[in-house]
Write a protein that holds these residues in place. Structure first.
Motif, short mmCIF file in Angstrom:
data_model
loop_
_atom_site.label_atom_id
_atom_site.label_comp_id
_atom_site.label_asym_id
_atom_site.label_seq_id
_atom_site.Cartn_x
_atom_site.Cartn_y
_atom_site.Cartn_z
N LEU A 79 0.31 5.15 0.75
CA LEU A 79 -0.62 6.15 1.31
C LEU A 79 -0.03 7.53 1.10
O LEU A 79 1.01 7.87 1.69
N TRP A 86 -1.71 1.45 -4.91
CA TRP A 86 -1.08 0.14 -4.74
C TRP A 86 0.05 -0.02 -5.74
O TRP A 86 -0.08 0.29 -6.92
N ALA A 113 -5.46 -1.25 4.65
CA ALA A 113 -4.93 0.04 4.23
C ALA A 113 -5.88 1.17 4.63
O ALA A 113 -5.46 2.25 5.06
N ASP A 163 7.94 -0.57 7.82
CA ASP A 163 7.20 0.35 6.97
C ASP A 163 8.04 1.62 6.77
O ASP A 163 8.93 1.93 7.56
N ALA A 191 0.84 -1.20 0.00
CA ALA A 191 0.00 0.00 0.00
C ALA A 191 0.87 1.25 0.00
O ALA A 191 1.89 1.32 0.69
N ILE A 212 -5.04 6.31 -1.23
CA ILE A 212 -4.42 4.98 -1.14
C ILE A 212 -4.21 4.43 -2.54
O ILE A 212 -5.16 4.25 -3.30
N LEU A 230 -0.56 -5.56 3.23
CA LEU A 230 -1.88 -5.10 3.67
C LEU A 230 -2.93 -5.45 2.63
O LEU A 230 -2.67 -5.43 1.42
#
Length: 547
Positions: A422, A514, A482, A460, A420, A512, A477
């Protein structure tokens, strides 16, 4: 010699010969021995002149000693005759056993060769065995007592009785030449031994001086030095360390002898040490100090031998590079991290994201493998690998070591996990900058970075893209995971932030995206950025403005 057959004459000659031979054994040097040989002929064998011609290393013969006439001695001593001229003389003379005699009637043939010689004047012989002034008598000396290895030649002239030597006189001269050859060989051997001893002593002195120089260089070197075992069960064990290394590691020499560098190296650097432990190896790694800290050092190895084909040891030079390494790491951190917040910067974010992506989409690789399955059978069956294709070469195949990044189905939760991305943009940050200045704005960015970091897992990535934009990379995730993470991060940012006694608030909008193989890092970030703006526009202004 008069009345050679008379026993008392022979006995007297034997006594003189014995004394001459005894004198040979008292000479202390090769030069003394050669002169004693010449003097013994004049003193003990009844000749007025004697010359010793010695074979040189190049094969020619040099006049090495002379006795009986100082004028003749000054004339020919040190002069050289070629080997070929000497061999001609020894081959043409009359053979008196091992002696060679050249009568004056044949001597005219030798007048023009280069063998050093002297001439005496006198009347013609009056009877058959009278000695002529130009008669020549040679006694060859062989190093092996009669072999072919010529050591030198004794020349004699002017017998005191004026007659050519008879059988007894010839035997006496031949015996003396044999003893002289032994004495000269022994003198050469002693001279060679003395030279060898002198050379050995000089080499030992040089070795002792070299060892002392090495000891001083080792002990008093300003940087660390160590000698370790090489090979065997104790490979790498420290045998000797200097004061500089002891100070560097904070450990006494008696303690360091219990360790090897493998015992002291940082666990993360053990592979580096093993790869560079051979001759000529170099490595930069961390060594443990007594206080538990680690120090960056540079190791340089060389191999030294104790003796010829003897034990080999590893000599290691240890240099403190802590300051340089700290500076390099600082520069590397500055190049990859944001100066204000300390978070990874835009370049580092793109590097980490790009390392997870390959050029071929996962769906294409999967389709290729499925097509091969249909044609040849199950690729998981090892037998199918003999059908003409190699599934290792198929990206995304069962033997491909790259883990493809895939995007979960956001519409239907299929349980898939992905990477993910963000994308976060702060709401209301510009008004804080405009009202309270950049100092307050910087403090807000630093606090937001801290709050984001505390809300994510180890592994992360939280990065500052620039301005008031942040990006979080979270692997493994699903779509719901997410969305929950975005809510937690937004809730962590909303609480008031106190700066210089005042409380300010900012909000946050998240998009969000990917990461998926077949996409570039820029495409992934652009996708997340676009979704963030969709979310920002979809929310009422009153809800977006938190500060």
């Amino acid at each position: 010699m008069e009345a050679e057959s008379e026993p008392y004459v022979r006995l007297a000659t034997m006594r003189q010969l014995h004394q001459a031979v005894a004198d040979l054994n008292t000479a202390r040097s090769l030069a003394d021995t050669l002169q004693t040989v010449a003097d013994g002929i004049v003193a003990g064998l009844g000749y007025e002149l004697a010359c010793v011609n010695l074979v040189r290393p190049d094969g020619d013969l040099v006049v090495a000693a002379f006795a009986g006439n100082s004028a003749a001695e000054a004339l020919i001593t040190g002069r050289v005759g070629t080997r070929s001229s000497w061999e001609r003389r020894l081959s043409m003379g009359e053979a008196w056993d091992e002696l060679r005699f050249i009568p004056h009637t044949d001597g005219w043939v030798l007048l023009d060769d280069d063998v050093p010689q002297w001439h005496t004047e006198g009347p013609e012989p009056r009877f058959e065995d009278e000695w002529h002034p130009q008669d020549r008598l040679y006694a060859p000396m062989y190093a092996s007592g009669g072999g072919l290895d010529l050591l030198g030649v004794i020349s004699v002239d002017r017998p005191r009785n004026g007659r050519r030597p008879g059988a007894w006189g010839r035997e006496a001269l031949q015996m003396y030449a044999s003893q002289a050859a032994i004495a000269i060989s022994n003198a050469r051997l002693r001279a060679n031994m003395q030279r060898a001893l002198v050379r050995l002593e000089r080499e030992q002195q040089a070795l002792r001086a070299s060892e002392e120089s090495f000891r001083q260089a080792f002990e008093y070197a300003p940087s660390g030095m160590a000698i370790a075992e090489m090979g065997g069960d104790q490979h790498g064990r420290l045998l000797r360390t200097n004061d500089a290394l002891c100070r560097l590691l904070g450990r006494p020499a008696s303690v360091l002898r219990r360790y090897s560098f493998a015992d002291l190296v940082h666990p993360e650097d053990i592979g580096t040490l093993l790869r560079t432990s051979a001759e000529g190896g170099r490595a930069e790694l961390r060594l443990g100090r007594r206080d538990g800290t680690y120090l960056w050092v540079s190791l340089r190895n060389s191999v030294v031998a104790d003796t010829t084909d003897g034990p080999r040891f590893l000599l290691t030079h240890v240099e403190d590079i802590e300051e340089r390494k700290r500076h390099e790491l600082h520069l590397a951190h500055r190049a990859s991290h944001d100066a204000l917040t300390g978070l990874p910067n835009s370049a580092e974010l793109r590097s980490r994201l790009g390392s997870r992506l390959c050029e071929r989409p996962h769906s294409v690789a999967t389709t290729a493998v499925e097509a091969l399955d249909a044609a040849y059978g199950d690729v998981d069956d090892p037998d199918t690998r003999t059908h003409g294709y190699d599934v290792d070469s198929v990206p995304g195949g069962p033997y491909d070591h790259h883990v493809h990044a895939v995007a979960p189905d956001t519409e239907n939760d299929d349980g898939a996990k992905g990477l993910a991305v963000l994308f976060c943009d702060l709401d209301g940050f510009k008004s804080i900058n405009d009202r309270f200045g950049h100092h307050t704005g910087d403090a807000v960015l630093i606090e937001v970075a801290r709050r984001l970091t505390t809300c994510v897992r180890d592994g992360d990535t939280v990065a500052r893209l620039g301005g008031d934009e942040f990006v979080v990379l979270a692997d493994g995730l699903g779509a719901a995971d997410a969305a929950d993470l975005a809510v937690r991060l937004r809730n962590a940012i909303i609480p008031p932030i106190r700066v210089d006694g005042r409380a300010v608030r900012v909000g946050a909008s998240f998009g969000i995206g990917w990461a998926e193989c077949g996409m570039t890092a820029e495409e992934v970030l652009r996708s997340a950025d676009q979704r963030m703006y969709v979310e920002k526009r979809s929310r009422a202004k009153v809800h977006r403005r938190a500060g």
